[in-house]
Motif scaffolding. Structure first.
Motif, mmCIF file in Angstrom:
data_model
loop_
_atom_site.group_PDB
_atom_site.id
_atom_site.type_symbol
_atom_site.label_atom_id
_atom_site.label_comp_id
_atom_site.label_asym_id
_atom_site.label_seq_id
_atom_site.Cartn_x
_atom_site.Cartn_y
_atom_site.Cartn_z
ATOM 1 N N ASN A 170 0.827 -1.208 0.000
ATOM 2 C CA ASN A 170 0.000 0.000 0.000
ATOM 3 C C ASN A 170 0.857 1.252 0.000
ATOM 4 O O ASN A 170 2.042 1.199 0.322
ATOM 5 C CB ASN A 170 -0.904 0.019 1.253
ATOM 6 C CG ASN A 170 -1.935 -1.075 1.225
ATOM 7 O OD1 ASN A 170 -2.715 -1.180 0.284
ATOM 8 N ND2 ASN A 170 -1.928 -1.915 2.251
ATOM 9 N N GLU A 171 0.229 2.401 -0.340
ATOM 10 C CA GLU A 171 0.914 3.683 -0.237
ATOM 11 C C GLU A 171 1.385 3.866 1.190
ATOM 12 O O GLU A 171 0.684 3.519 2.136
ATOM 13 C CB GLU A 171 -0.034 4.832 -0.633
ATOM 14 C CG GLU A 171 -0.215 4.961 -2.119
ATOM 15 C CD GLU A 171 -1.073 6.159 -2.513
ATOM 16 O OE1 GLU A 171 -1.168 7.128 -1.737
ATOM 17 O OE2 GLU A 171 -1.649 6.111 -3.611
ATOM 18 N N GLY A 172 2.596 4.425 1.350
ATOM 19 C CA GLY A 172 3.153 4.658 2.679
ATOM 20 C C GLY A 172 4.045 3.528 3.161
ATOM 21 O O GLY A 172 4.832 3.716 4.084
ATOM 22 N N ASP A 173 3.920 2.331 2.563
ATOM 23 C CA ASP A 173 4.791 1.226 2.949
ATOM 24 C C ASP A 173 6.232 1.558 2.556
ATOM 25 O O ASP A 173 6.485 2.235 1.560
ATOM 26 C CB ASP A 173 4.389 -0.076 2.243
ATOM 27 C CG ASP A 173 3.116 -0.682 2.818
ATOM 28 O OD1 ASP A 173 2.656 -0.229 3.884
ATOM 29 O OD2 ASP A 173 2.582 -1.624 2.197
ATOM 30 N N VAL A 174 7.185 1.059 3.330
ATOM 31 C CA VAL A 174 8.600 1.207 3.014
ATOM 32 C C VAL A 174 9.088 -0.152 2.523
ATOM 33 O O VAL A 174 8.882 -1.174 3.182
ATOM 34 C CB VAL A 174 9.410 1.686 4.242
ATOM 35 C CG1 VAL A 174 10.896 1.738 3.921
ATOM 36 C CG2 VAL A 174 8.918 3.055 4.692
ATOM 37 N N LEU A 175 9.723 -0.153 1.351
ATOM 38 C CA LEU A 175 10.157 -1.388 0.720
ATOM 39 C C LEU A 175 11.670 -1.460 0.613
ATOM 40 O O LEU A 175 12.330 -0.449 0.406
ATOM 41 C CB LEU A 175 9.565 -1.498 -0.695
ATOM 42 C CG LEU A 175 8.068 -1.282 -0.849
ATOM 43 C CD1 LEU A 175 7.672 -1.421 -2.309
ATOM 44 C CD2 LEU A 175 7.292 -2.264 0.015
ATOM 45 N N LYS A 176 12.211 -2.664 0.741
ATOM 46 C CA LYS A 176 13.634 -2.894 0.492
ATOM 47 C C LYS A 176 13.749 -3.253 -0.986
ATOM 48 O O LYS A 176 13.128 -4.194 -1.464
ATOM 49 C CB LYS A 176 14.160 -4.024 1.368
ATOM 50 C CG LYS A 176 15.674 -4.199 1.249
ATOM 51 C CD LYS A 176 16.215 -5.172 2.269
ATOM 52 C CE LYS A 176 16.257 -4.662 3.672
ATOM 53 N NZ LYS A 176 17.101 -3.510 3.937
#
Length: 193
Positions: A170-176
């Motif tokens: 979702n928007e706002g998630d932080v991804l590696k």
């Protein structure tokens, strides 16, 4: 040129200089034919232009050792297509154009530490960490129960780069994100705590 390197010293990843241009050896093979003298097949990539050459060199040929230095620097900002970096010890600043950075610019966010490669005192490239954490700024919402195995959707990251991610992101998630293979989603990063 800081010295010379004999073809017998070649190894993958070694930096060499030919005709005043720095190259990295991507592949080499020493060949000893039944007749004639031995030679070395190579595949080298320019550290400045990115062009790939495949020269064959005779055994005993010598190439230059380039004057290359890697400096740890911090990414500051982008302005007019140029990306500015600061040496964290001396506070000296340098910049690289977006053209020189290539795909690396997709993974730069302010204050990230990188290694800048200098050839004869001029910045020519950047080495990123293997992965970076970037925030999702735009994507379709995840639908509860939408767990189709392997299904992906596009997500725009804070750098403007678009990556394919699983449906639950979702928007706002932080991804590696893996920086080595063109930017592949690795995992969602737990934030807060």
């Amino acid at each position: 040129m800081a010295g010379v390197i004999d073809t017998s010293e070649f190894h993958n990843g070694m930096k060499i200089e030919i005709d005043g241009e720095p190259f990295v050896i991507e592949y080499f093979q020493h060949v000893k034919p039944g007749k004639g003298s031995s030679f070395t097949r190579t595949k080298i990539r320019s550290l400045i232009s990115g062009r790939v050459l495949q020269p064959t060199m005779k055994s005993g040929d010598k190439v230059g050792k380039p004057d290359i230095e890697d400096k740890g620097m911090q990414y500051l900002y982008e302005q007019g297509g140029d990306y500015y970096f600061m040496d964290t010890r001396t506070y000296d600043q340098t910049f690289l154009s977006g053209e020189v950075l290539g795909d690396a610019k997709n993974f730069l966010k302010e204050n990230v530490n990188v290694d800048i490669m200098f050839f004869n005192g001029k910045a020519i490239g950047v080495s990123l960490p293997n992965s970076v954490d970037l925030k999702v700024t735009k994507c379709d919402p995840g639908v509860r129960g939408d767990t189709v195995s392997g299904a992906l959707k596009p997500a725009t990251l804070e750098t403007g780069f678009v990556v394919n991610v699983p449906l639950f992101i979702n928007e706002g998630d932080v991804l590696k994100i893996d920086t080595r293979d063109g930017g592949k989603y690795l995992t969602r990063v737990a934030v807060g705590g």
